[in-house]
Design an enzyme around this catalytic site. Structure first.
Site, PDB file in Angstrom:
ATOM      1  N   SER A 149       0.828  -1.040  -0.032  1.00 39.89           N
ATOM      2  CA  SER A 149       0.001  -0.065  -0.098  1.00 39.89           C
ATOM      3  C   SER A 149       0.930   1.222   0.129  1.00 39.89           C
ATOM      4  O   SER A 149       0.281   2.426  -0.144  1.00 39.89           O
ATOM      5  CB  SER A 149      -1.047  -0.039   1.138  1.00 39.89           C
ATOM      6  OG  SER A 149      -0.306   0.310   2.281  1.00 39.89           O
ATOM      7  N   LYS A 189       1.475   4.309   6.893  1.00 48.26           N
ATOM      8  CA  LYS A 189       0.548   5.200   6.096  1.00 48.26           C
ATOM      9  C   LYS A 189       1.248   6.944   6.140  1.00 48.26           C
ATOM     10  O   LYS A 189       1.923   6.921   7.079  1.00 48.26           O
ATOM     11  CB  LYS A 189      -0.851   5.362   6.290  1.00 48.26           C
ATOM     12  CG  LYS A 189      -1.671   3.925   6.279  1.00 48.26           C
ATOM     13  CD  LYS A 189      -1.739   3.313   4.873  1.00 48.26           C
ATOM     14  CE  LYS A 189      -2.386   2.216   4.839  1.00 48.26           C
ATOM     15  NZ  LYS A 189      -1.540   1.029   5.099  1.00 48.26           N
TER      16      LYS A 189
END
Lengths: 145, 441
Positions: A66, A103
């Site tokens: 991701s 993230k």
């Protein structure tokens, strides 16, 4: 049977097994002294650049795709510094559902969310107070050799 | 002014740093071989789990109340402790590391009001950098600092036990005489540093129930009926400093390495591996404090809890003809001792090696080097370098990276039968590459 402290005969030092030792002692050389000796130069240590706060720095391994477009791939190591206050734009390790997730932190106009760097992954909008575990400062990746 | 900085439920807090899912859940950490509870989260304390409770007695709580039990992960606790201690040390000119989770700091000439904000900054930094919650207690003596820390902890955990504003960071030294008296009165005598359960029971027979009561007793009576130590404790509670900061760690007089086996060991070979490994480890500890041992003791035991099995317990003391810190000699001596006391037909549950009669190696060495020149016996300089190299490799690549072959090896499929049972151990997140925490991406 319960008796303690039997005294055995002394073990002769010469009975100890002898381990051959090869060339560990530092060599003594005659001649000119090395001109480098006095400068105290130390070989470059990667820790100097990767670890700013040793007491607050931890390593983590990345698992998943991701963050690919941020240059952080599956299997990379990240150097995480817990002493840094996380700001908008930092790559952070946050706690989501009891697990660590890496993230990008979005923090603008009173809105906080975690953004992936991969269009196939949606943003994570925390429903409770977001726990930021640390800020990733470096990414270490192995190149094919 | 002294400060005592103490990690809250330290082992559990360490586990929670890398497993945040454990937050808010009842968690305990079990001793070697998963025997009994040696650390409890507040939630586990609330379930009534007592310190030292045997695992088999509380196992049921895992099913009924969601109690999580973990095997002790000392590699992790040691690293996080180092970080916490180093941060604490940066706040005061002197520090005494008292245990894995407690250190005393000595502040000199610091105004009282400032200390609380220093304590808060320290607490915040340890929490942010390491993830461990701490409590800090300030007071003019070590015994009172320990008590102030107890107050800081309980004011947070058990509301109502002490005033709420004393929680987390508490400076007893800045309190008025009335406030100090109130704190001492609210503290049971058994909570005072150095007063064990037996002493506290005896004190209660004399009508001494609280820390405040102890400050009022005639000190001569304490010395006569109890001990000089208790007399000093009472003085320390009155603010008279008797215990100094020990910031230079005193060398150990004995070094022991003992362990219960994961499962019973019957054969000499298995015991020899265990004993070799203990001797190696003890020798490493010995060298790290620059000592040499004059005597070595080995013991082997069957399990006293398996009453149906034949019991055997024996130890042997092996005098060494010269004090040494050489792993090879110590291992050989331990094995020679083991062969003397080993008998077949017993299920051995525990073994150990103790090094005694310790002398500083520096004193020893000059003499030895001289002797070596004459009789050409052991301990030539390269042997010391070998030991140094072995210690260096083990520090760098993990314990047991290099050792004597008789200690066996963990490589290959069959694990050593005598290694610790640690079924619930979490990874060594900060000390082992293979165990590094995963961040999902």
């Amino acid at each position: 049977m319960n008796s303690h402290d039997v005294t055995a005969a002394p073990v002769l030092l010469s009975t100890a097994s002898q381990v051959p030792v090869i060339g560990i002692g530092s060599a003594v050389c005659a001649g000119f002294p090395s001109p480098a000796e006095d400068l105290g130069a130390k070989r470059i240590d990667l820790n100097d650049v990767l670890i700013k706060h040793p007491l607050a720095t931890y390593l983590m391994r990345v698992s998943g795709p991701s963050m690919r477009e941020a240059g952080i791939d599956d299997g990379d190591f990240v150097v995480v510094d817990k002493s840094i206050k996380a700001c908008h734009g930092h790559i952070v390790v946050a706690v989501v559902d009891g697990e660590f997730t890496i993230k990008r932190l979005y923090k603008r106009g009173g809105r906080i969310k975690l953004q992936a760097a991969n269009p196939t992954y949606p943003d994570i909008v925390p429903h409770e107070e977001l726990v930021i575990w640390g800020v990733a400062r470096h990414c270490i990746k192995a190149l094919p050799v | 002014m002294y400060a005592l900085v103490d990690g809250n439920n330290f082992y559990v807090s360490c586990e929670r740093v890398f497993r945040p899912s454990l937050n808010g859940r009842p968690v305990i950490v079990l001793s070697n071989n998963d025997g009994c509870a040696i650390a409890r989260s507040n939630e586990a304390k609330a379930l009534g789990v007592k310190m030292g409770a045997p695992w088999f007695q509380i196992r049921e709580l895992a099913n009924t109340k969601g109690l999580v039990a973990l095997s002790a992960n000392f590699a992790l606790y040691g690293d996080l402790s180092d970080r916490m201690m180093a941060i604490a040390a940066s706040y005061a000119p002197r520090q005494e590391i008292y245990s894995i989770d407690e250190s005393f700091l000595l502040f000199e000439g610091m105004p009282g009001a400032e200390l609380v904000s220093i304590g808060r900054a320290l607490r915040d930094q340890v929490l942010c950098w390491v993830g461990i919650p701490t409590c800090v207690g300030f007071a003019p003596t070590k015994t009172l600092a320990k008590l102030a820390n107890h107050v800081a902890k309980n004011a947070e955990r058990k509301p109502g036990s002490y005033p709420a504003e004393y929680a987390q960071v508490f400076n007893l030294g800045a309190c008025s005489a009335t406030e100090v008296a109130a704190v001492l009165m609210a503290t049971e005598v058994g909570e005072v540093w150095g007063v064990g359960p037996r002493t506290s029971a005896r004190l209660k027979a004399y009508g001494i129930h609280t820390a405040q009561d102890l400050t009022r007793v005639d000190s001569k009576m304490l010395r006569r009926e109890f001990s000089v130590v208790l007399e000093k404790t009472a003085l320390e509670l009155q603010g008279v400093s008797c215990a100094r900061l020990e910031d230079v760690p005193t060398d150990k007089k004995q070094i022991a390495c003992t362990r219960s086996f994961g499962r019973p060991v019957l054969e000499l070979a298995g015991l020899a591996e265990a004993v070799s490994s203990f001797a190696m480890r003890a020798a490493e500890k010995l060298r790290s404090q620059n000592s040499a041992a004059g005597t070595l003791q080995v013991f082997i035991h069957t399990s006293p809890f398996r009453t149906d099995d034949p019991q055997y317990s024996r130890s042997v003391t092996v005098p060494l003809s010269r004090p040494t810190s050489d792993t090879n000699i110590l291992v050989s001596a331990a094995l020679a001792g083991l062969r003397q006391i080993y008998r077949t037909g017993f299920k051995f549950a525990k073994a150990g090696v103790m090094l005694m009669d310790l002398v500083p190696e520096t004193v020893q060495q000059a003499e030895l080097d001289l002797i070596c020149e004459f009789d050409g016996l052991q301990q030539p300089p390269e042997k010391r370098l070998l030991m140094k190299a072995i210690d260096g490799l083990n520090r760098r690549y993990g314990r047991g990276a290099v050792g004597v072959a008789s200690a066996g090896t963990n490589a290959g499929s069959a694990p050593r039968g005598w290694t610790m049972l640690q079924e619930r151990r979490t990874p060594a997140y900060t000390t082992c590459w293979e165990d590094i925490a995963i961040a999902r991406a």
